[in-house]
Design a protein around this motif. Structure first.
Motif, short mmCIF file in Angstrom:
data_model
loop_
_atom_site.label_atom_id
_atom_site.label_comp_id
_atom_site.label_asym_id
_atom_site.label_seq_id
_atom_site.Cartn_x
_atom_site.Cartn_y
_atom_site.Cartn_z
N GLY A 145 18.31 24.48 -5.58
CA GLY A 145 17.31 24.32 -6.66
C GLY A 145 17.57 23.06 -7.47
N LYS A 146 17.47 23.23 -8.78
CA LYS A 146 17.65 22.08 -9.68
C LYS A 146 19.01 21.40 -9.52
N GLN A 147 20.03 22.24 -9.29
CA GLN A 147 21.41 21.71 -9.15
C GLN A 147 21.53 20.77 -7.96
N LEU A 148 20.65 21.00 -7.01
CA LEU A 148 20.68 20.17 -5.80
C LEU A 148 19.78 18.93 -5.96
N PHE A 149 18.58 19.21 -6.42
CA PHE A 149 17.59 18.13 -6.40
C PHE A 149 17.74 17.11 -7.54
N MET A 150 18.13 17.62 -8.71
CA MET A 150 18.22 16.68 -9.84
C MET A 150 19.27 15.60 -9.62
N PRO A 151 20.49 15.96 -9.19
CA PRO A 151 21.47 14.89 -8.98
C PRO A 151 21.04 13.91 -7.89
N LEU A 152 20.39 14.43 -6.84
CA LEU A 152 19.91 13.52 -5.79
C LEU A 152 18.87 12.56 -6.36
N ARG A 153 17.97 13.13 -7.16
CA ARG A 153 16.92 12.28 -7.75
C ARG A 153 17.53 11.22 -8.66
N VAL A 154 18.42 11.65 -9.53
CA VAL A 154 18.99 10.70 -10.50
C VAL A 154 19.78 9.60 -9.77
N ALA A 155 20.59 10.01 -8.78
CA ALA A 155 21.39 8.99 -8.08
C ALA A 155 20.49 8.02 -7.31
N LEU A 156 19.44 8.54 -6.69
CA LEU A 156 18.59 7.67 -5.88
C LEU A 156 17.65 6.80 -6.71
N THR A 157 17.15 7.35 -7.83
CA THR A 157 16.11 6.60 -8.56
C THR A 157 16.50 6.23 -9.99
N GLY A 158 17.53 6.85 -10.51
CA GLY A 158 17.91 6.58 -11.90
C GLY A 158 17.12 7.41 -12.90
N GLN A 159 16.14 8.16 -12.40
CA GLN A 159 15.23 8.89 -13.30
C GLN A 159 15.31 10.39 -13.09
N HIS A 213 12.56 12.30 -13.47
CA HIS A 213 11.28 12.67 -12.87
C HIS A 213 10.74 11.48 -12.12
N GLY A 214 9.80 11.74 -11.23
CA GLY A 214 9.23 10.59 -10.54
C GLY A 214 8.53 10.98 -9.26
N PRO A 215 8.24 9.99 -8.45
CA PRO A 215 7.53 10.24 -7.20
C PRO A 215 8.33 11.15 -6.26
N GLU A 216 7.65 11.66 -5.27
CA GLU A 216 8.31 12.54 -4.29
C GLU A 216 9.56 11.87 -3.72
N LEU A 217 10.64 12.62 -3.72
CA LEU A 217 11.90 12.02 -3.25
C LEU A 217 11.86 11.67 -1.76
N ALA A 264 0.83 -1.21 0.00
CA ALA A 264 0.00 0.00 0.00
C ALA A 264 0.87 1.25 0.00
N GLU A 265 1.94 1.20 0.78
CA GLU A 265 2.84 2.38 0.84
C GLU A 265 3.48 2.61 -0.53
N PHE A 266 3.89 1.52 -1.15
CA PHE A 266 4.52 1.63 -2.47
C PHE A 266 3.53 2.18 -3.49
N ALA A 267 2.31 1.63 -3.45
CA ALA A 267 1.27 2.06 -4.41
C ALA A 267 0.96 3.55 -4.23
N THR A 268 0.87 3.98 -2.98
CA THR A 268 0.59 5.40 -2.71
C THR A 268 1.69 6.28 -3.28
N MET A 269 2.91 5.80 -3.12
CA MET A 269 4.07 6.58 -3.56
C MET A 269 4.11 6.75 -5.08
N ILE A 270 3.80 5.70 -5.80
CA ILE A 270 4.01 5.78 -7.26
C ILE A 270 2.74 6.03 -8.07
N ARG A 271 1.59 6.10 -7.44
CA ARG A 271 0.34 6.09 -8.20
C ARG A 271 0.24 7.21 -9.25
N ASP A 272 0.85 8.37 -8.96
CA ASP A 272 0.77 9.46 -9.94
C ASP A 272 1.80 9.32 -11.06
N ASN A 273 2.65 8.33 -10.94
CA ASN A 273 3.74 8.21 -11.92
C ASN A 273 3.62 6.97 -12.79
#
Ligand code: GLU
Length: 463
Positions: free
Chosen positions: A416-430, A432-436, A340-349
């Motif tokens: 901003g983007k310089q901070l969040f994008m690398p964190l997102r890419v390293a953590l998820t490979g993507q 864009h995606g669900p809330e980090l 359920a937690e997983f589904a909630t996290m990804i449902r918009d993606n």
């Protein structure tokens, strides 16, 4: 009063025949009429039980529940025989011994002369003796309907308005095949009358059949339904919709994970206009269904619209439904207590069940693959950035994302983007995606450390 759906079980149900079913269903609901189901299985060679069951299954999946039937034409031979006899006795039908080859030659000659192909009437005036002789000699005969000459057939189409056909343009046509089976033209008309179908909506490929069917029913003193003919569906290339240009079998849509109401919201708007673009329940679609809103020119199939309605349908799903939806993609990888937690996290993606696999791999796979664009983000941030991030999580494995972002921001001066994008890419490979914050919490500190180490390794060794 009732409408009907009368599919031939000679193939799987596609967009075209499903829309015919839907329009008849919606009209019946709207008018508080019955909705009859009739399986037109007189073509013995092409009809199969598998296709028949497939149609019933598709209709049930979509909740297009019939109120009467299913009737099978293959079980109604005696009824058709009665009407054949009636027509023959009245001299309104006659056996035709012309061979396929002869008919084909005549058609070619007519076409070459620029005339519409029509039966030339060779067997129309055979004497009873001639007929008896041919039958005794074992010749096969079809049965033709004698089209009354010099008459005009007029009817008001529920969609296209007044229609007028001259009988003289219509040649005598076959109502019983040589193998004894009823032709579509005949049994479809007979059954509509016998089953008291009051309204028949169908594709305009049947428009020229209608005067023929009205003539048959008139000859038998049977009532005919009011007919409404709507334009066909074209594919994305403008040609009539077929497997080649985008038509898909309903069962394949189901297997891919399309939701019933997504398919219905899409199809109800394909050639039928709704004044707003709200996602509607079946009842809502029916309440606003209006024959005056059916277009007389072909609608164009557009997958992006179907996907739009899929998104809308998903938004209305409960978490339990989303879990069911993605189960095939998450089973065995995500622990059940976290479904359920997983589904909630990804449902918009996600749009389709298989889309969940991307996020399963983001939180669970050992290493990640990066697209070129994702790689650029990593490369620009540089190894030190990820070393800092890794150390923050190592020291505090339960760190919340906001805290992690703040610490990395302070140590690197990135924001901003310089901070969040690398964190997102390293953590998820993507990109864009669900809330980090949710992703980090879900994967946990140990996996996050692994992710940052992976990014560092990749940057050290090159992609
Ligand atoms: N069996 C016919 C078809 O599938 C039915 C046509 C009609 O709706 O009258 O095309």
């Amino acid at each position: 009063m009732k409408t009907r759906f009368a599919p031939s079980p000679t193939g799987w149900m596609h967009f075209g025949n499903l829309r015919t079913a839907l329009f008849n269903f919606l009209y019946a609901q709207r008018q508080k009429y019955g909705f009859l189901l009739r399986i037109e299985d007189t073509d013995r060679e092409r009809s199969t039980l598998e296709f028949q069951n497939g149609i019933l299954e598709d209709l049930k999946w979509l909740n297009l529940n019939w109120t009467e039937g299913p009737y099978l034409q293959s079980q109604r031979t005696a009824i058709y025989a009665k009407y054949y006899a009636q027509l023959e006795d009245a001299g309104l039908a006659y056996p035709c011994f012309c061979s396929e080859e002869t008919l084909a030659v005549t058609r070619k000659i007519q076409q070459a002369a620029g005339k519409p192909p029509r039966y030339s009437g060779t067997c129309r005036n055979l004497t009873p003796e001639q007929i008896a002789k041919k039958i005794a000699a074992g010749e096969q005969a079809t049965l033709r309907f004698k089209v009354p000459q010099d008459t005009i057939i007029e009817f008001v189409d529920l969609i296209k308005g007044p229609q007028r056909f001259a009988a003289n343009d219509i040649g005598d046509f076959i109502i019983r095949r040589a193998d004894g089976s009823a032709s579509f033209m005949f049994c479809n008309a007979i059954d509509d009358a016998e089953m008291q179908v009051s309204h028949a909506l169908r594709g305009d490929d049947h428009l020229t059949n209608t005067p023929r069917q009205i003539m048959i029913l008139n000859a038998l003193n049977l009532p005919h339904p009011e007919y409404g003919h709507f334009a066909m569906i074209n594919g994305s290339d403008g040609a009539p919709l077929s497997k080649r240009n985008g038509s898909e079998a309903v069962r394949d849509l189901r297997a891919q994970g399309y939701l019933p109401l997504a398919v219905l919201n899409y199809l109800a708007r394909l050639g039928h206009y709704y004044s707003d673009n709200d996602f509607l329940s079946l009842q809502g679609l029916a309440e606003r269904f209006d024959l005056a809103h059916i277009s007389t020119s072909p609608a164009r199939h557009d997958l992006t619209h179907l996907r739009h309605w899929q998104k809308e349908a998903l938004m209305l799903c409960s978490i339990e439904e989303i879990v069911e939806f993605i189960k095939p993609s998450i089973a065995g990888v995500i622990v059940e207590s976290k479904y359920a937690e997983f589904a909630t996290m990804i449902r918009d993606n996600i749009l389709m069940p298989e889309d969940a696999m991307l996020w399963v791999s983001a939180v669970a796979s050992e290493g990640l693959d990066f697209s070129d664009a994702a790689w650029q983000v990593l490369d620009q941030a540089g190894k030190d950035f990820f070393t800092i991030a890794r150390d923050c999580v190592s020291k505090n494995p339960n760190i919340e994302f906001k805290e992690l972002a703040d610490q990395v921001k302070n140590a690197t001066n990135c924001s901003g983007k310089q901070l969040f994008m690398p964190l997102r890419v390293a953590l998820t490979g993507q990109l864009h995606g669900p809330e980090l914050a949710k992703m980090l919490q879900f994967m946990g500190g140990a996996m996050a450390v692994k992710r940052f180490d992976w990014a560092i390794l990749k940057l050290t060794t090159g992609m």
